[in-house]
Design an enzyme around this catalytic site. Structure first.
Site, short mmCIF file in Angstrom:
data_model
loop_
_atom_site.label_atom_id
_atom_site.label_comp_id
_atom_site.label_asym_id
_atom_site.label_seq_id
_atom_site.Cartn_x
_atom_site.Cartn_y
_atom_site.Cartn_z
CE1 TYR A 166 -12.99 -7.38 2.15
CE2 TYR A 166 -11.34 -8.91 1.32
CZ TYR A 166 -11.70 -7.90 2.18
OH TYR A 166 -10.79 -7.40 3.08
NE ARG A 192 -7.17 5.93 2.48
CZ ARG A 192 -8.10 5.11 2.94
NH1 ARG A 192 -9.34 5.52 3.04
NH2 ARG A 192 -7.79 3.89 3.32
NE ARG A 246 -4.31 -1.48 0.37
CZ ARG A 246 -5.36 -1.44 1.16
NH1 ARG A 246 -5.52 -0.45 2.00
NH2 ARG A 246 -6.26 -2.37 1.09
CG ASP A 301 -8.98 -3.09 -3.97
OD1 ASP A 301 -8.36 -2.52 -3.07
OD2 ASP A 301 -9.78 -4.02 -3.76
NE ARG A 359 -9.78 7.53 -3.02
CZ ARG A 359 -11.07 7.80 -2.97
NH1 ARG A 359 -11.59 8.74 -3.73
NH2 ARG A 359 -11.86 7.12 -2.16
C1 LIG Z 1 -8.02 -7.13 1.35
C2 LIG Z 1 -7.45 -6.23 0.26
C3 LIG Z 1 -8.18 -5.21 -0.44
N1 LIG Z 1 -7.30 -4.65 -1.35
C4 LIG Z 1 -6.06 -5.23 -1.23
C5 LIG Z 1 -6.15 -6.25 -0.26
C6 LIG Z 1 -5.05 -7.22 0.11
C7 LIG Z 1 -4.05 -6.66 1.04
C8 LIG Z 1 -4.60 -6.33 2.43
O1 LIG Z 1 -4.97 -7.26 3.16
O2 LIG Z 1 -4.60 -5.13 2.75
C9 LIG Z 1 -4.85 -4.97 -2.03
C10 LIG Z 1 -4.57 -3.60 -2.51
N2 LIG Z 1 -5.34 -2.46 -2.39
C11 LIG Z 1 -4.71 -1.41 -2.98
C12 LIG Z 1 -3.51 -1.87 -3.56
C13 LIG Z 1 -2.66 -0.96 -4.45
C14 LIG Z 1 -1.26 -0.94 -4.48
C15 LIG Z 1 -0.49 -0.56 -3.22
O3 LIG Z 1 -0.26 -1.47 -2.38
O4 LIG Z 1 -0.01 0.59 -3.13
C16 LIG Z 1 -3.39 -3.23 -3.24
C17 LIG Z 1 -2.27 -4.20 -3.56
C18 LIG Z 1 -5.18 -0.02 -3.03
C19 LIG Z 1 -6.27 0.42 -2.16
N3 LIG Z 1 -7.43 -0.24 -1.82
C20 LIG Z 1 -8.22 0.55 -1.05
C21 LIG Z 1 -7.57 1.80 -0.88
C22 LIG Z 1 -8.15 3.00 -0.16
C23 LIG Z 1 -9.16 3.65 -1.05
C24 LIG Z 1 -9.15 5.15 -1.02
O5 LIG Z 1 -8.16 5.78 -1.43
O6 LIG Z 1 -10.18 5.68 -0.62
C25 LIG Z 1 -6.36 1.74 -1.57
C26 LIG Z 1 -5.34 2.82 -1.75
C27 LIG Z 1 -9.56 0.19 -0.53
C28 LIG Z 1 -9.74 -1.19 0.01
N4 LIG Z 1 -9.56 -2.33 -0.69
C29 LIG Z 1 -9.76 -3.43 0.13
C30 LIG Z 1 -10.14 -2.94 1.39
C31 LIG Z 1 -10.47 -3.81 2.60
C32 LIG Z 1 -10.15 -1.55 1.31
C33 LIG Z 1 -10.60 -0.58 2.37
C34 LIG Z 1 -9.55 -0.31 3.38
C35 LIG Z 1 -8.96 1.05 3.16
O7 LIG Z 1 -9.73 1.97 2.85
O8 LIG Z 1 -7.74 1.18 3.34
C36 LIG Z 1 -9.61 -4.84 -0.30
#
Ligand SMILES: Cc1c2[nH]c(c1CCC(=O)O)Cc1[nH]c(c(CCC(=O)O)c1C)Cc1[nH]c(c(CCC(=O)O)c1C)Cc1[nH]c(c(C)c1CCC(=O)O)C2
Length: 352
Positions: free
Chosen positions: A160, A35, A31, A81, A44
């Site tokens: 999910y 943010r 990640r 994602d 964003r």
């Molecule tokens: C379970 C999972 C998800 N997504 C992901 C996983 C596996 C890794 C882990 O366990 O964290 C993987 C993921 N999600 C994202 C990436 C992008 C690349 C990176 O790592 O920089 C990657 C590799 C961006 C993201 N995915 C998400 C964001 C935040 C969205 C935003 O900017 O509003 C980002 C940058 C949203 C997301 N997506 C997911 C959730 C549970 C959430 C909400 C949590 C949160 O808001 O942080 C599902």
């Protein structure tokens, strides 16, 4: 940088994945685009919502490159994602502010029958275009940085899809796996095929490494872990290998505990992502010496910074010196992390 070659053998992350004990170790952070970075929040806001950002190639490529410009990371992970695969098969998805992902749950044969893998490639096309743009951007700006593509593992994505949202225990999904294994197996099969195509498309477009995120693997009893994590991951790896025989694969079965050894032995991945809870020395003793490990700094120590960060980071470096290793966090970076603490960590790791 004209004149600088992009030869894969020069890329530290690829050398570590090939089994070399590169030192100081290559690093990137799960990640790392997100943010906690003001430049991410700006794009964003411009994109509107998260899915719009993931499907706007120029903007998604830009946020992928932001942490590379700021920190010179050895790995650039595609900005997307894991839930974009169900989205691309037609399952309604949105990201509610503060609530995480929300999907229309898929809980019976009719709902699973409505998923349409045939439209996946067309819907995912903008993400594949992002991969192309990032690879070209790296060749120009950061020729030693490796492009990492990814997908969720079938089990975690199914969690999910069945639950419809994040959960502490994913009881509906795990209940379906026990109660109607044929139906759950059908969903897993769909995900294996769709994820293989999606990952191979990323590799065709320039991804040099592929990572499989299995964030919820650790919820499973051993019998279920073998059936729904190890076997589907092994099938997915075989399907990728048919088309990309040598691309390195990183598996991240989070909270797998002692099941990590079997996962390492049976799935066919080259590298194991190790989560924060695991002792790296134990992980090293449980896998072959040539197998690369990746991890596992506690993201909270990066929020705290100072001595806590230094102590934890140095202990990881001490444990992994002399074996193939990629420095990373044990889970995604927290959004309250100060960008300066990340700079401090990069300096610390770079001096070995
Ligand atoms: C379970 C999972 C998800 N997504 C992901 C996983 C596996 C890794 C882990 O366990 O964290 C993987 C993921 N999600 C994202 C990436 C992008 C690349 C990176 O790592 O920089 C990657 C590799 C961006 C993201 N995915 C998400 C964001 C935040 C969205 C935003 O900017 O509003 C980002 C940058 C949203 C997301 N997506 C997911 C959730 C549970 C959430 C909400 C949590 C949160 O808001 O942080 C599902």
């Amino acid at each position: 940088m004209p004149g600088v070659s992009e030869s894969p053998s020069q890329k530290p992350l690829l050398r570590a994945l090939a089994g070399e004990a590169v030192w100081p170790p290559p690093m990137w952070l799960m990640r790392q685009a997100g943010r906690y970075l003001p430049e991410y929040r700006e794009i964003r806001a411009e994109a509107g919502d998260f899915i719009a950002l993931c499907t706007a190639p120029a903007m998604a490529a830009e946020v992928t490159l932001q942490p590379i410009r700021r920190y010179g990371m050895d790995g650039a992970i595609l900005f997307s994602d894991i839930l974009m695969v169900p989205w691309a098969m037609g399952q309604p998805l949105h990201f509610a502010e503060g609530e995480g992902p929300m999907l229309e749950p898929v809980r019976d044969a009719a709902a699973i029958g409505q998923l349409d893998p045939s439209v996946c490639a067309a819907n995912a096309a903008p993400i594949i275009e992002t991969v192309r743009l990032v690879r070209a951007g790296l060749a120009e700006e950061a020729p030693r940085t490796t492009l990492i593509g990814f997908a969720g593992s079938p089990f975690t994505v199914a969690c999910y899809m069945v639950e419809g949202h994040g959960s502490r225990d994913f009881a509906a999904a795990r209940g379906m796996a026990y109660g109607d294994p044929a139906l759950f197996g059908r969903l897993i099969r769909i995900l294996i095929d769709a994820s293989a195509d999606y990952l191979c498309a990323q590799a065709d477009a320039g991804a040099e490494v592929l990572m499989l995120f299995d964030s919820w693997a650790g919820l499973l009893a051993p019998s279920q872990f073998r059936r729904w994590v190890i076997e589907p991951t092994a099938s997915l790896v075989r399907a990728i290998r048919k088309r990309h025989p040598t691309i390195p694969l990183i598996g991240f079965p989070r909270l797998a505990g002692p099941m990590l050894a079997e996962y390492a032995q049976r799935t066919g991945v080259q590298c194991l992502g190790v989560d924060t809870s695991m002792d790296l020395r134990w992980a090293a003793s449980a896998v072959p010496p040539s197998m690369c490990l990746q991890g596992n700094l506690d993201p909270l120590s990066l929020v705290t910074g100072g001595m806590a960060l230094e102590t934890e980071a140095r202990s990881i470096l001490g444990a992994m010196r002399g074996r193939p290793f990629i420095f990373n966090l044990g889970h995604g970076i927290e959004k309250v992390t100060s960008p300066e603490n990340v700079s401090t960590l990069v300096r610390l790791v770079r001096t070995g």
